[in-house]
Design a protein around this motif. Structure first.
Motif, PDB file in Angstrom:
ATOM      1  N   ARG A 503       5.255  14.871  -8.856  1.00 34.21           N
ATOM      2  CA  ARG A 503       4.103  13.945  -9.151  1.00 34.21           C
ATOM      3  C   ARG A 503       4.804  12.976 -10.091  1.00 34.21           C
ATOM      4  O   ARG A 503       4.299  11.675  -9.958  1.00 34.21           O
ATOM      5  CB  ARG A 503       2.931  14.516  -9.830  1.00 34.21           C
ATOM      6  CG  ARG A 503       2.164  15.421  -9.172  1.00 34.21           C
ATOM      7  CD  ARG A 503       0.868  15.701  -9.770  1.00 34.21           C
ATOM      8  NE  ARG A 503       0.997  16.809 -10.869  1.00 34.21           N
ATOM      9  CZ  ARG A 503       0.909  18.078 -10.702  1.00 34.21           C
ATOM     10  NH1 ARG A 503       0.544  18.529  -9.540  1.00 34.21           N
ATOM     11  NH2 ARG A 503       1.102  18.789 -11.892  1.00 34.21           N
ATOM     12  N   ILE A 506       6.634  10.410  -8.060  1.00 33.04           N
ATOM     13  CA  ILE A 506       5.775   9.415  -7.352  1.00 33.04           C
ATOM     14  C   ILE A 506       5.045   8.494  -8.101  1.00 33.04           C
ATOM     15  O   ILE A 506       5.249   7.191  -7.913  1.00 33.04           O
ATOM     16  CB  ILE A 506       4.514  10.222  -6.644  1.00 33.04           C
ATOM     17  CG1 ILE A 506       5.116  11.086  -5.440  1.00 33.04           C
ATOM     18  CG2 ILE A 506       3.536   9.321  -6.231  1.00 33.04           C
ATOM     19  CD1 ILE A 506       4.066  11.941  -5.161  1.00 33.04           C
ATOM     20  N   ALA A 514       6.288   5.041  -2.572  1.00 31.48           N
ATOM     21  CA  ALA A 514       6.351   6.575  -2.251  1.00 31.48           C
ATOM     22  C   ALA A 514       5.829   6.696  -0.922  1.00 31.48           C
ATOM     23  O   ALA A 514       5.807   7.580  -0.415  1.00 31.48           O
ATOM     24  CB  ALA A 514       5.825   7.246  -3.340  1.00 31.48           C
ATOM     25  N   ALA A 515       4.933   5.673  -0.530  1.00 32.23           N
ATOM     26  CA  ALA A 515       4.351   5.897   0.916  1.00 32.23           C
ATOM     27  C   ALA A 515       5.412   6.373   2.105  1.00 32.23           C
ATOM     28  O   ALA A 515       5.123   6.813   2.840  1.00 32.23           O
ATOM     29  CB  ALA A 515       3.648   4.457   1.543  1.00 32.23           C
ATOM     30  N   PHE A 518       6.050   9.985   1.920  1.00 36.00           N
ATOM     31  CA  PHE A 518       4.967  10.921   2.356  1.00 36.00           C
ATOM     32  C   PHE A 518       4.874  10.803   3.951  1.00 36.00           C
ATOM     33  O   PHE A 518       4.601  11.458   4.855  1.00 36.00           O
ATOM     34  CB  PHE A 518       3.651  10.195   1.982  1.00 36.00           C
ATOM     35  CG  PHE A 518       3.236  10.477   0.638  1.00 36.00           C
ATOM     36  CD1 PHE A 518       2.920  12.036   0.313  1.00 36.00           C
ATOM     37  CD2 PHE A 518       3.275   9.845  -0.405  1.00 36.00           C
ATOM     38  CE1 PHE A 518       2.417  12.403  -1.020  1.00 36.00           C
ATOM     39  CE2 PHE A 518       2.867  10.186  -1.901  1.00 36.00           C
ATOM     40  CZ  PHE A 518       2.618  11.479  -1.984  1.00 36.00           C
ATOM     41  N   GLY A 526      -1.536  13.809   1.658  1.00 34.73           N
ATOM     42  CA  GLY A 526      -0.887  13.117   0.421  1.00 34.73           C
ATOM     43  C   GLY A 526      -0.840  11.878   0.399  1.00 34.73           C
ATOM     44  O   GLY A 526      -0.913  11.186  -0.545  1.00 34.73           O
ATOM     45  N   TYR A 530      -2.565   9.242  -2.243  1.00 35.08           N
ATOM     46  CA  TYR A 530      -1.428   8.316  -3.103  1.00 35.08           C
ATOM     47  C   TYR A 530      -1.977   6.701  -2.789  1.00 35.08           C
ATOM     48  O   TYR A 530      -2.039   6.077  -3.720  1.00 35.08           O
ATOM     49  CB  TYR A 530       0.069   8.449  -2.406  1.00 35.08           C
ATOM     50  CG  TYR A 530       0.935   7.363  -2.906  1.00 35.08           C
ATOM     51  CD1 TYR A 530       1.064   7.223  -4.092  1.00 35.08           C
ATOM     52  CD2 TYR A 530       1.367   6.531  -1.985  1.00 35.08           C
ATOM     53  CE1 TYR A 530       1.923   6.489  -4.596  1.00 35.08           C
ATOM     54  CE2 TYR A 530       2.287   5.516  -2.083  1.00 35.08           C
ATOM     55  CZ  TYR A 530       2.575   5.350  -3.765  1.00 35.08           C
ATOM     56  OH  TYR A 530       3.680   4.350  -4.164  1.00 35.08           O
ATOM     57  N   THR A 533      -4.835   5.592  -4.908  1.00 31.27           N
ATOM     58  CA  THR A 533      -4.577   5.228  -6.412  1.00 31.27           C
ATOM     59  C   THR A 533      -4.095   3.803  -6.456  1.00 31.27           C
ATOM     60  O   THR A 533      -3.948   3.630  -7.568  1.00 31.27           O
ATOM     61  CB  THR A 533      -3.400   6.133  -6.776  1.00 31.27           C
ATOM     62  OG1 THR A 533      -2.271   6.271  -6.311  1.00 31.27           O
ATOM     63  CG2 THR A 533      -4.027   7.780  -6.566  1.00 31.27           C
TER      64      THR A 533
END
Length: 602
Positions: A503, A506, A514-515, A518, A526, A530, A533
């Motif tokens: 976490r 990320i 970070a995409a 994932f 996830g 993400y 947010t």
């Protein structure tokens, strides 16, 4: 022998005479470089003056050696001997001086021409005006004057004006304007200086022909700050009049209403921070102060909207409250600009960004196209136009628009980012590497250039390449590698990662970065959590992040959970109006499918 020779040089005062000559010659050249342009002297006059000064040095030194000053006057020294070395040095200096002069003439430089063959006779660049106020904190004002003058000239029909980012690449670097003109590919250069003393402004501007360095026009203006718009318009008119012969007509420049000096000052401070992508909350505060003091200042309203938009990418740990504030401020400022100046390129740009934030991509595209029609030389909107085409997977169109952008403004680093992203999605390695080289050269601190090769490898699941790219980042930019050191092994399934550490990694990644990890892990839940947010601006990348990842992301596009997000972010509405990307197709009037099994993917 050498000791005796140097002793003799001192006795004959050769060192003193030479040093005195250099000081006087230097002062004379400085005075000539200021005085000659003021009297419209041709550029060759200054070159000949400098040549004479250079030739005079060895002659003066030789005369100091040959002649001796005595109580009876200056006499030829009959005892002169051992001066062959001095004469040889003097001859060499004369040859070098003549070589400098003739090599400097375009006709003597083999393979060198004054301007590129592609330079349009009506092309012009406005170099950053020098701040001679004696205060470094006044740079924002001289930079603002440069940008505003550039914007006024860009509205002159048939005049091709180099974009802001490219000309500011030469700020404070000096150099021959002819060489700068050749690098920028223009036939004319505007340069000058700004001195501000409270409410008084002195601006000196001159127009230089790149081919031969000839000063076509020069003027000094003293004005009050409240009439700064009229001053910029007047300078633009004089430049247009000076270029009348090449333009074929004397271009009109629309007059603008006077501006409140304090509002204009706040506007320039806000624009400077916006351009630097530095302290955007302060940029917003300055622009809000500008529109509070001058509510009819349309350019300040559109700049405020654009600043709210870029703040998404520079706000650490985005929250829903911050997101709502930025979106509301962006939309309100754009609407105010539209009410005041609907036909301005920056207004259309701001409206396009608002439409994108609402996931109305077709409306955004229309606004961007109109902005480019209003002002073809405005580069910022071209970046967003290329970006929206990329987001909806019109990759070839996005690449074409990005290429047009970097042709217009080759030093605009974010334009190369657009080329990078399209090339990654198209899996064109040579163009990926080209864009990364350009970004690292133009914007060494930008994380996109640093992480580009790593992102590219992760998108295609190329584990060995990803490790190699991460090793480079760890070596060269260790602070930028921290989040990826945790996310890469996790994405590749190489090790279990502590949830708390995961976490943290990320959260530390740049917005949206970070995409890709994932997707590499094919963690749909996830990824969706993400994306929720991030806020509306990064959410526009949801589809293309998946579409540009092969095979992992394209396989995920078949999942109903992903499909629901694609609908939520407005992509099918655009495709039904503009056409579907390869690999996606409509199913009746309300449904669709995407993924490698829907249609061939190219």
């Amino acid at each position: 022998m050498p000791t005796n020779f140097f002793t003799e040089l001192k006795r004959r005062k050769v060192f003193k005479v030479g040093a005195a000559y250099l000081i006087v010659a230097w002062l004379a050249v400085q005075a000539a470089s200021i005085g000659f342009p003021a009297f419209d002297a041709p550029p060759w006059a200054l070159r000949i003056f400098i040549l004479i000064a250079l030739l005079g040095f060895p002659i003066t030194v030789v005369m100091a050696w040959v002649f001796d000053i005595t109580p009876e006057g200056v006499k030829l020294d009959a005892g002169v001997s051992g001066g062959k070395g001095l004469f040889a040095v003097a001859a060499l200096l004369i040859v070098l001086a003549l070589g400098w002069y003739f090599y400097g003439q375009p006709s003597f430089r083999k393979g060198d021409v004054a301007t590129p063959t592609t330079a349009d006779p009506n092309s012009i660049a406005v170099l950053p005006f020098a701040n001679i106020s004696g205060k470094a904190d006044q740079d924002y004002f001289s930079d603002g004057m440069t940008e505003e003058l550039l914007n006024v000239l860009a509205k002159v029909p048939q005049l091709k004006v180099v974009a802001r980012t490219s000309v500011f690449e030469f700020k404070g670097k000096g150099g021959d304007v002819r060489e700068i003109g050749r690098k920028l590919g223009v036939s004319n250069i505007v340069e000058g200086s700004v001195r501000r003393d409270r409410e008084q402004v002195r601006v000196t501007a001159q127009l230089v022909r790149v081919a031969d360095g000839f000063h076509i026009w020069s003027e000094t203006y003293d004005r009050k700050l409240e009439s700064v718009f009229a001053l910029q318009d007047e300078i633009a008119q004089r430049i247009g009049a000076a270029l009348k012969l090449s333009l074929g007509f004397s271009p009109p420049v629309a007059a603008r209403a006077p501006i409140d000096p304090e509002a204009y000052d706040e506007y320039l401070k806000g624009r400077a921070l916006f351009r630097q992508r530095s302290d955007l909350p302060s940029a917003i505060a300055h622009l809000k102060a500008a529109v509070a003091k001058a509510p009819e200042f349309a350019a300040a309203w559109s700049s405020l909207s654009l600043t709210y938009e870029v703040s998404f990418w520079y706000t650490a740990h985005m929250t829903s409250a911050i997101e709502a504030e930025l979106l509301a401020g962006q939309a309100a400022a754009a609407e105010r600009a539209a009410a005041l100046e609907p036909d301005a390129a920056t207004t259309e740009h701001a409206l396009g960004n608002v439409a994108r934030a609402q996931f109305h991509y077709a409306d955004a595209e229309r606004h961007y196209l109109r902005a480019m029609q209003i002002d073809p030389s405005y580069p910022d909107v071209r970046e967003d136009y290329s970006e929206v085409l990329y987001e909806v997977a019109r990759l070839e169109d996005s690449m074409r628009a990005a290429r047009q952008l970097v042709t217009l403004d080759p030093y605009f680093g974010i334009g190369w980012n657009r080329i990078l992203r399209s090339a990654m999605a198209l899996d064109r390695r040579a163009e990926v590497e080209e864009a990364i080289r350009q970004m690292r050269a133009i914007s060494p601190g930008n994380f996109i250039g640093k992480l580009g090769l790593l992102d590219y490898a992760v998108a295609y699941g190329r584990a060995d390449e990803a490790r190699t790219a991460l090793a480079e980042v760890e070596t060269r930019w260790p602070m930028d590698a921290a989040f990826a050191q945790t996310l890469l092994p996790w994405a590749l399934g190489e090790s279990d990662i502590d949830p708390v550490k995961l976490r943290a990694a990320i959260a530390d990644a740049p917005p949206g970065e970070a995409a890709g990890y994932f997707i590499a892990r094919q963690d749909i839940d996830g990824l969706n959590a993400y994306i929720d947010t991030l806020g509306a601006i990064p959410q526009q990348y949801y589809f293309i992040d998946l579409y540009g990842s092969k095979p992992m992301g394209q396989a995920m596009l078949r999942d109903p959970r992903v499909k629901a997000m694609v609908v939520r972010f407005g992509f099918p509405a655009y495709w039904r109006e503009k056409g579907w990307p390869a690999g996606c197709r409509p199913l009746g009037k309300t449904d669709f499918e995407c993924g490698t099994d829907a249609a061939p993917v190219h």
